[in-house]
Design an enzyme around this catalytic site. Sequence first.
Site, PDB file in Angstrom:
ATOM      1  N   VAL A   1     -40.389   4.903   7.509  1.00 51.44           N
ATOM      2  CA  VAL A   1     -39.330   5.880   7.267  1.00 51.44           C
ATOM      3  C   VAL A   1     -38.631   6.061   8.609  1.00 51.44           C
ATOM      4  O   VAL A   1     -39.279   6.212   9.643  1.00 51.44           O
ATOM      5  CB  VAL A   1     -39.876   7.209   6.705  1.00 51.44           C
ATOM      6  N   SER A   2     -37.297   6.012   8.596  1.00 50.90           N
ATOM      7  CA  SER A   2     -36.524   6.017   9.842  1.00 50.90           C
ATOM      8  C   SER A   2     -36.721   7.307  10.629  1.00 50.90           C
ATOM      9  O   SER A   2     -37.082   8.350  10.083  1.00 50.90           O
ATOM     10  CB  SER A   2     -35.034   5.853   9.540  1.00 50.90           C
ATOM     11  N   ALA A   3     -36.423   7.221  11.937  1.00 53.07           N
ATOM     12  CA  ALA A   3     -36.427   8.403  12.797  1.00 53.07           C
ATOM     13  C   ALA A   3     -35.349   9.379  12.324  1.00 53.07           C
ATOM     14  O   ALA A   3     -34.280   8.954  11.873  1.00 53.07           O
ATOM     15  CB  ALA A   3     -36.159   7.995  14.239  1.00 53.07           C
TER      16      ALA A   3
ATOM     17  N   ARG B   1     -38.821  16.031   6.645  1.00 54.75           N
ATOM     18  CA  ARG B   1     -39.392  14.685   6.514  1.00 54.75           C
ATOM     19  C   ARG B   1     -40.871  14.712   6.131  1.00 54.75           C
ATOM     20  O   ARG B   1     -41.364  13.785   5.490  1.00 54.75           O
ATOM     21  CB  ARG B   1     -39.178  13.901   7.823  1.00 54.75           C
TER      22      ARG B   1
END
Length: 219
Positions: free
Chosen positions: A64-66, A38
């Site tokens: 930005v998602s986990a 990420r």
Amino acid sequence: MMDEKELYEKWMRTVEMLKAEGIIRSKEVERAFLKYPRYLFVEDKYKKYAHIDEPLPIPAGQTVSAPHMVAIMLEIANLKPGMNILEVGTGSGWNAALISEIVKTDVYTIERIPELVEFAKRNLERAGVKNVHVILGDGSKGFPPKAPYDVIIVTAGAPKIPEPLIEQLKIGGKLIIPVGSYHLWQELLEVRKTKDGIKIKNHGGVAFVPLIGEYGWKE
């Protein structure tokens, strides 16, 4: 700032944790996570937090998602090489990179915010991703030119299931989408298209930014 080696070591620990928790279950998702960490998809000031299992800010007030959330959606998607995939809500480009590593073919991802289209394109280029096509547009309407899709993954919460997305699925295809209230509470739905209609499986509560568009929320 942490160096690349340190960033990657921390990221590997995150992947191990997600495996231990039973969130990453398939070799395909694990491989994708290890290939495209990420931290390659956030601004420099956030790289040192990229291994933490929480959402992170990206430009234009989006997130930005986990990692766990991205892994859950990819495991539900059950992607296979050669599948035709549409992602709605490109954001940083990270999820599209992961998808592209699994399907090994062209991936289409649509984003309504011009600044994020450019951000994602830069991130994907730097990460060496060649098979992701970032399109500026209203993702709630899907992307008819490349339909029908095996899987459509939506990374923003909708008030209801957008009809065009169902129309653009193959029979037997599936839509993975958060549906619920405007902010911070939706249910993650897996919507399978059959010849008789749709079958819905609910994967529980999630929190996503709103899907803005003609078949989503209004601005």
